[in-house]
Design an enzyme around this catalytic site. Structure first.
Site, PDB file in Angstrom:
ATOM      1  CG  ASP A 156      12.964 -26.518  42.604  1.00  0.00           C
ATOM      2  OD1 ASP A 156      14.053 -25.952  42.445  1.00  0.00           O
ATOM      3  OD2 ASP A 156      11.873 -25.944  42.424  1.00  0.00           O
ATOM      4  CE  LYS A 215      10.444 -20.562  44.654  1.00  0.00           C
ATOM      5  NZ  LYS A 215      10.807 -21.950  44.391  1.00  0.00           N
TER       6      LYS A 215
HETATM    7  C1  BGC Z   1      14.391 -20.156  43.269  1.00  0.00           C
HETATM    8  C2  BGC Z   1      15.119 -21.390  42.832  1.00  0.00           C
HETATM    9  C3  BGC Z   1      14.138 -22.463  42.442  1.00  0.00           C
HETATM   10  C4  BGC Z   1      13.140 -21.928  41.441  1.00  0.00           C
HETATM   11  C5  BGC Z   1      12.110 -22.960  41.029  1.00  0.00           C
HETATM   12  C6  BGC Z   1      13.368 -19.735  42.244  1.00  0.00           C
HETATM   13  O1  BGC Z   1      12.617 -18.662  42.723  1.00  0.00           O
HETATM   14  O2  BGC Z   1      15.291 -19.104  43.479  1.00  0.00           O
HETATM   15  O3  BGC Z   1      15.977 -21.859  43.832  1.00  0.00           O
HETATM   16  O4  BGC Z   1      14.833 -23.545  41.912  1.00  0.00           O
HETATM   17  O5  BGC Z   1      12.475 -20.813  41.977  1.00  0.00           O
HETATM   18  O6  BGC Z   1      11.386 -23.437  42.094  1.00  0.00           O
END
Ligand code: BGC
Length: 509
Positions: A245, A209
């Site tokens: 989360d 992200k």
């Molecule tokens: C992460 C996860 C997370 C998800 C939603 C992903 O990019 O790898 O760990 O739960 O985003 O936030």
């Protein structure tokens, strides 16, 4: 030049010249897909170069181009089969190291029983904002929270800088709320892929992200947080749990709903967790009753980290040129390919790329692109939700957004085509998510399961919920009933609940 000279001399040469020309055009087309080159191409005089097409022909061509974003039931079934296989690989000891869908056991084995009590702190890091929360459970749940921005330079700067920032926000929250004299249990929601080695130990596998802080991958994030707090020396904390989360979302919903077995996020990123039977988790090598289980649960919450599904190429049969572009321009090329087709961080950009292509083919805005549309990231994911919130046949939001993007005289046909692009992008995301959820429902195999869902895409897109329900119903085994429930504030309340359940289990030792 040599090729051109030879081509002048005879017929063969002429065909060669044509081939060279075509090749040049292909190279130029691929090249011009990048923003700067496109700018000059798209600001030409449309009337000179674009053949006149009727609105019907344009609409048909737009639909044809968007068709590759439409996934048939057969293709979705194939996606389900692949994911099922990848999950099996993630859970099995031998294949886990190479598996892309990691399926990390979370050490959360007990769901809340609704009787949790007490005051807890929670930290929530996972997107562009960071939150600190104070949560109190009695018969109700009371929350007080503050949002702090995570500036872009911190998201991609040194790891210590990130944890110092978190510690600073936590310290200022504790001071503002006068909590300095209490040693409150704290749950840390850290929403990135982590290999958990206990309820309070989580090694970051890789950033996602848009985060890319050096020196954190491979390290225990709880330890890094403790060190940052120790560097300040002005606050005391007791970290009881670190969680994803998705786990928070599951816990938060399970607090009130005993059927909840899956936690799903469709927001900036996407991921899901689910309750898996221990005998199916080869990776689980702990004592079955440690921590002590009140209901002697023989299950554990598995954080699938399904965002990485497809990173081994198994989803290439559904990926498009737009997905490839988005991936190659991201901070983590080759990673999180399923996430890049679904989540809010990328959906708007997928739509923008399709729109740019339609303009370049003379199918939108008379073949003219605005400078804003040609800028990467200018078509926000929230635009998709807003455009699809217009009543059918009405383009109020759509027109306002197009004006923001520099199109003041878009026609109704333009608006309808823009909306069609948004629908294709969001439907594909909803269908792919539904495929993932169906795999989990089929694995769990219980008659009636509630899926706890959170995340901005699910929350704000006007049709995402219905699209998912429709698609899951097609893919789930006969006899399985399910419902999708919005789980309010899983990352905060869920963190406190994991801390609460952990405190309860610890008290039983
Ligand atoms: C992460 C996860 C997370 C998800 C939603 C992903 O990019 O790898 O760990 O739960 O985003 O936030």
């Amino acid at each position: 030049m040599e090729l051109v000279a030879a081509a002048d001399s005879d017929e063969r040469g002429l065909s060669l010249l044509k081939v060279v020309n075509v090749l040049q055009k292909v190279v130029v087309f691929v090249h011009t897909f990048t923003v700067d080159k496109l700018r000059s191409q798209l600001t030409r005089t449309a009337s000179e170069e674009m053949p006149h097409m009727s609105e019907d022909i344009i609409e048909a061509k737009v639909r044809e181009i968007c068709q590759e974003l439409v996934l048939s039931p057969e293709v979705l079934k194939e996606v389900c089969d692949c994911l099922q296989e990848e999950i099996n690989k993630g859970l099995a000891k031998d294949s886990h190291p190479e598996a892309t869908v990691k399926c990390f056991p979370t050490y959360v084995r007990e769901l809340p029983n609704g009787k949790e009590e007490g005051r807890f702190l929670a930290l929530d890091l996972g997107g562009t904002n960071f939150r600190v929360l104070l949560i109190e459970f009695s018969s109700k749940c009371r929350m007080d929270s503050k949002i702090y921005a995570v500036p872009q330079p911190i998201m991609v700067g040194p790891g210590d800088g990130l944890f110092d920032h978190i510690a600073e926000c936590l310290a200022s929250f504790i001071k503002e709320r006068n909590l300095g004299n209490e040693l409150l249990p704290l749950g840390f929601t850290f929403s990135f892929p982590c290999k958990q080695e206990g309820l309070t130990k989580a090694r970051l596998a890789q950033w996602t992200k848009g985060f890319k802080c050096e020196g954190v991958e491979g390290r225990d994030v709880v330890e890094l947080l403790k060190q940052a707090i120790a560097r300040r020396g002005d606050v005391q904390i007791k970290i009881c749990a670190v969680l994803n989360d998705t786990t928070g979302t599951l816990m938060s919903c399970a607090w009130k709903n005993r059927n909840c077995r899956i936690g799903l996020i469709v927001g900036t990123g996407t991921n899901a967790c689910y309750m898996e039977k221990l005998e199916k988790v080869e990776l689980w090598d702990e004592v079955i009753d440690d921590p002590p289980q009140i209901f002697v649960s023989r299950s554990v919450v598995i954080n699938t980290e399904w965002g990485a599904f497809g990173d081994n190429g198994c989803l290439d049969f559904v990926r498009t040129e737009y997905d490839n572009n988005i991936d190659s321009e991201s901070v983590n090329p080759g990673k999180q390919l399923y996430e890049k087709m679904i989540s809010g961080m990328y959906m708007g950009e997928i739509a923008r790329q399709v729109l740019v292509r339609l303009v370049s083919e003379g199918l939108l805005f008379g073949g003219f692109a605005s400078d804003i549309l040609l800028e990467k990231g200018s078509f926000f994911t929230k635009y998709i939700s807003e455009i699809e919130s217009d009543k059918s046949g009405d383009f109020n939001n759509c027109r306002a957004i197009l004006e923001e993007l520099g199109f003041n005289d878009a026609t109704d046909a333009d608006c309808a085509n823009v909306r069609h692009v948004c629908e294709c992008v969001s439907r594909r995301a909803a269908n792919l998510t539904a495929a993932g959820v169906s795999v989990l429902l089929n694995r769990i195999g219980e008659e009636s399961v509630t899926v706890a869902v959170d995340g901005s895409v699910y929350r704000f897109h006007p049709h995402f919920h219905n699209l998912m329900v429709e698609q899951i119903s097609q893919l789930v085994k006969p006899g399985i009933k399910f419902d999708l429930m919005l789980s309010e504030d899983g990352s905060g309340r869920g963190a406190a609940l994991v801390a609460a359940v952990a405190s309860r289990c610890a008290a039983m030792r």
